[in-house]
Scaffold this motif. Structure first.
Motif, PDB file in Angstrom:
ATOM      1  N   MET A   1       0.848  -1.198   0.000  1.00  0.00           N
ATOM      2  CA  MET A   1       0.000   0.000   0.000  1.00  0.00           C
ATOM      3  C   MET A   1       0.882   1.246   0.000  1.00  0.00           C
ATOM      4  O   MET A   1       1.876   1.313   0.716  1.00  0.00           O
ATOM      5  CB  MET A   1      -0.915   0.008   1.230  1.00  0.00           C
ATOM      6  N   GLU A   2       0.493   2.214  -0.806  1.00  0.00           N
ATOM      7  CA  GLU A   2       1.218   3.474  -0.856  1.00  0.00           C
ATOM      8  C   GLU A   2       0.375   4.558  -0.200  1.00  0.00           C
ATOM      9  O   GLU A   2      -0.848   4.585  -0.351  1.00  0.00           O
ATOM     10  CB  GLU A   2       1.523   3.842  -2.309  1.00  0.00           C
ATOM     11  N   ARG A   3       1.036   5.447   0.544  1.00  0.00           N
ATOM     12  CA  ARG A   3       0.326   6.478   1.309  1.00  0.00           C
ATOM     13  C   ARG A   3       0.709   7.860   0.790  1.00  0.00           C
ATOM     14  O   ARG A   3       1.886   8.140   0.543  1.00  0.00           O
ATOM     15  CB  ARG A   3       0.689   6.347   2.793  1.00  0.00           C
ATOM     16  N   TYR A   4      -0.305   8.723   0.647  1.00  0.00           N
ATOM     17  CA  TYR A   4      -0.091  10.113   0.247  1.00  0.00           C
ATOM     18  C   TYR A   4      -0.759  11.024   1.270  1.00  0.00           C
ATOM     19  O   TYR A   4      -1.919  10.802   1.643  1.00  0.00           O
ATOM     20  CB  TYR A   4      -0.696  10.399  -1.133  1.00  0.00           C
ATOM     21  N   GLU A   5      -0.024  12.035   1.727  1.00  0.00           N
ATOM     22  CA  GLU A   5      -0.618  13.057   2.585  1.00  0.00           C
ATOM     23  C   GLU A   5      -1.018  14.231   1.707  1.00  0.00           C
ATOM     24  O   GLU A   5      -0.206  14.733   0.913  1.00  0.00           O
ATOM     25  CB  GLU A   5       0.365  13.507   3.662  1.00  0.00           C
ATOM     26  N   VAL A   6      -2.256  14.673   1.833  1.00  0.00           N
ATOM     27  CA  VAL A   6      -2.784  15.714   0.954  1.00  0.00           C
ATOM     28  C   VAL A   6      -3.371  16.850   1.778  1.00  0.00           C
ATOM     29  O   VAL A   6      -3.780  16.664   2.927  1.00  0.00           O
ATOM     30  CB  VAL A   6      -3.856  15.134   0.006  1.00  0.00           C
ATOM     31  N   ASN A   7      -3.404  18.037   1.178  1.00  0.00           N
ATOM     32  CA  ASN A   7      -3.919  19.215   1.872  1.00  0.00           C
ATOM     33  C   ASN A   7      -5.399  19.458   1.617  1.00  0.00           C
ATOM     34  O   ASN A   7      -6.024  20.264   2.292  1.00  0.00           O
ATOM     35  CB  ASN A   7      -3.135  20.460   1.444  1.00  0.00           C
ATOM     36  N   SER A   8      -5.942  18.775   0.621  1.00  0.00           N
ATOM     37  CA  SER A   8      -7.318  19.031   0.210  1.00  0.00           C
ATOM     38  C   SER A   8      -8.029  17.716  -0.079  1.00  0.00           C
ATOM     39  O   SER A   8      -7.399  16.672  -0.272  1.00  0.00           O
ATOM     40  CB  SER A   8      -7.320  19.915  -1.041  1.00  0.00           C
ATOM     41  N   SER A   9      -9.355  17.792  -0.123  1.00  0.00           N
ATOM     42  CA  SER A   9     -10.142  16.611  -0.478  1.00  0.00           C
ATOM     43  C   SER A   9     -10.017  16.280  -1.957  1.00  0.00           C
ATOM     44  O   SER A   9     -10.270  15.148  -2.371  1.00  0.00           O
ATOM     45  CB  SER A   9     -11.622  16.842  -0.138  1.00  0.00           C
ATOM     46  N   LYS A  10      -9.623  17.263  -2.750  1.00  0.00           N
ATOM     47  CA  LYS A  10      -9.487  17.054  -4.188  1.00  0.00           C
ATOM     48  C   LYS A  10      -8.067  16.600  -4.518  1.00  0.00           C
ATOM     49  O   LYS A  10      -7.097  17.281  -4.183  1.00  0.00           O
ATOM     50  CB  LYS A  10      -9.829  18.332  -4.946  1.00  0.00           C
ATOM     51  N   ILE A  11      -7.977  15.440  -5.164  1.00  0.00           N
ATOM     52  CA  ILE A  11      -6.682  14.853  -5.500  1.00  0.00           C
ATOM     53  C   ILE A  11      -6.438  15.035  -6.995  1.00  0.00           C
ATOM     54  O   ILE A  11      -7.185  14.497  -7.825  1.00  0.00           O
ATOM     55  CB  ILE A  11      -6.635  13.346  -5.156  1.00  0.00           C
ATOM     56  N   TYR A  12      -5.404  15.799  -7.330  1.00  0.00           N
ATOM     57  CA  TYR A  12      -5.091  16.065  -8.729  1.00  0.00           C
ATOM     58  C   TYR A  12      -3.923  15.192  -9.195  1.00  0.00           C
ATOM     59  O   TYR A  12      -3.136  14.686  -8.390  1.00  0.00           O
ATOM     60  CB  TYR A  12      -4.759  17.543  -8.929  1.00  0.00           C
ATOM     61  N   SER A  13      -3.813  15.055 -10.495  1.00  0.00           N
ATOM     62  CA  SER A  13      -2.790  14.196 -11.094  1.00  0.00           C
ATOM     63  C   SER A  13      -1.381  14.598 -10.682  1.00  0.00           C
ATOM     64  O   SER A  13      -0.510  13.747 -10.473  1.00  0.00           O
ATOM     65  CB  SER A  13      -2.915  14.239 -12.617  1.00  0.00           C
ATOM     66  N   THR A  14      -1.143  15.896 -10.553  1.00  0.00           N
ATOM     67  CA  THR A  14       0.207  16.370 -10.232  1.00  0.00           C
ATOM     68  C   THR A  14       0.610  16.076  -8.787  1.00  0.00           C
ATOM     69  O   THR A  14       1.783  16.168  -8.440  1.00  0.00           O
ATOM     70  CB  THR A  14       0.304  17.880 -10.498  1.00  0.00           C
ATOM     71  N   ILE A  15      -0.369  15.759  -7.938  1.00  0.00           N
ATOM     72  CA  ILE A  15      -0.041  15.346  -6.568  1.00  0.00           C
ATOM     73  C   ILE A  15       0.613  13.969  -6.596  1.00  0.00           C
ATOM     74  O   ILE A  15       1.573  13.698  -5.875  1.00  0.00           O
ATOM     75  CB  ILE A  15      -1.310  15.334  -5.684  1.00  0.00           C
TER      76      ILE A  15
END
Length: 273
Positions: free
Chosen positions: A1-15
Motif C-alpha cells: 500500500m502506498e500512502r499520500y498526505e494531501v492538503n485538500s479533499s481534491k486529488i489532482y494528477s500532479t499530486i
C-alpha cells in the motif's frame, strides 16, 4: 500500500506524479472523512483515460490522508515543562510533535494533555489530548513526540564496589544527549552520604536506584557513649544495635548487655538520653 498526505479533499494528477504537465482531477475524498483508501487500478484507469500510462506493478491499494494543521506550541510547551519538573537542569533543544489520529480540530481548544505514567524515563512516546469546542463537544486525539535535550550526568570513573561510599573523586561529569534512563540521575548531594547498593561498572550512568544513604552509625558499629549530668560526664564503649544519622536516636548495648537509647552526635559518638 502506498500512502499520500494531501492538503485538500481534491486529488489532482500532479499530486501523484509532479512531472506530469496535464493537471486533472483524479478523485475527490468525501469531506466527512480524513483518510480514503482506493484500489490502485481505479487510479490507473483515470490516467489511462487521459492516454497516460503509469506503472502499478505489485501496487494494489493507495491511501490518501488529509493533513491537519494545528498549533502544537501549547503541547510542546507542556511536554517541555513536565520534563523540567523531573529534570530541572535539563537543556531542552526541541520538542517534535506529530498527530497520530487524524481529525479536524478547527475551533477546538485543548482541555487536557495526558502524558503516560513514567514518560520521563524516555525521550519519546505517545500521549492523548482532549479537545473541546464552544458547544461543549469533545474530541480525544493521539499524538507522538520526540524530545531533543541534553542532561548533565555523572558516570562511574572506575568500578565502584558494593557498599563503597560515593565521593566526587569516583565520578566524571558529562553533558549527554537524553535518551532513556531507568531512574533519576544523581546530583552532587549524593557525595559522601550515599553508598553503592551493588557493584557499579566503570562508565555506567549513576542513577538514584543504584545508591542508598550511608548512615552516620551502622548497626554493629563500636561507638563511644557519653552520659552527662551537669558538669559530670561519663563515657564508655558500646555497640550500636540500630543504624542512624546525626540527630537520630538509636539503641546501644553496653558491655554488661544493658540496652540504652542514645542520640547520634557524630559517626563515633552518641549521647545517652
Amino acid at each position: 500500500m502506498e500512502r499520500y498526505e494531501v492538503n485538500s479533499s481534491k486529488i489532482y494528477s500532479t499530486i501523484l506524479f509532479p512531472e506530469i504537465k496535464d493537471e486533472f482531477l483524479v478523485l475527490e475524498m468525501p469531506n466527512s472523512i480524513n483518510s480514503y483508501r482506493v484500489r490502485a487500478s481505479d487510479i490507473v484507469k483515470k490516467f489511462e483515460d487521459k492516454n497516460i500510462s503509469i506503472s502499478h506493478e505489485n501496487l494494489k491499494t493507495i491511501l490518501f490522508v488529509k493533513k491537519i494543521e494545528f498549533n502544537s506550541e501549547q503541547i510542546k510547551e507542556f511536554i517541555a515543562n513536565e520534563y523540567l519538573k523531573y529534570y530541572p537542569t535539563m537543556i531542552i533543544l526541541d520538542v517534535l510533535v506529530d498527530m497520530v489520529s487524524i481529525n479536524d480540530i478547527d475551533d477546538f481548544k485543548i482541555s487536557v494533555i495526558d502524558l503516560k505514567e513514567h514518560f520521563y524515563k524516555k525521550s519519546s512516546g505517545s500521549f492523548a489530548v482532549s479537545f473541546k469546542n464552544s458547544d461543549g463537544r469533545e474530541k480525544r486525539l493521539f499524538f507522538k513526540y520526540q524530545l531533543k535535550a541534553k542532561l548533565q550526568l555523572y558516570k562511574a570513573k572506575d568500578d565502584i564496589s558494593h557498599h563503597e561510599m560515593l565521593n566526587i573523586s569516583k565520578v566524571t561529569q558529562e553533558l549527554s544527549d537524553f535518551q532513556e534512563l531507568n531512574s533519576k540521575p544523581i546530583d552532587s548531594s549524593y557525595f559522601d552520604k550515599y553508598s553503592a547498593k551493588l557493584k557499579i561498572k566503570k562508565d555506567r550512568v549513576l542513577t538514584e536506584n543504584l545508591f542508598e544513604i550511608k548512615s552516620s552509625i551502622e548497626k554493629g558499629d563500636l561507638v563511644r557513649a557519653v552520659i552527662k549530668s551537669g558538669d559530670v560526664e561519663l563515657s564508655f564503649e558500646a555497640v550500636a544495635l540500630s543504624s542512624g544519622n546525626i540527630g537520630d536516636v538509636v539503641k546501644i548495648q553496653k558491655s554488661d548487655k544493658k540496652v540504652l537509647s542514645a542520640k547520634v552526635i557524630s559517626s563515633e559518638l552518641v549521647e545517652v538520653k
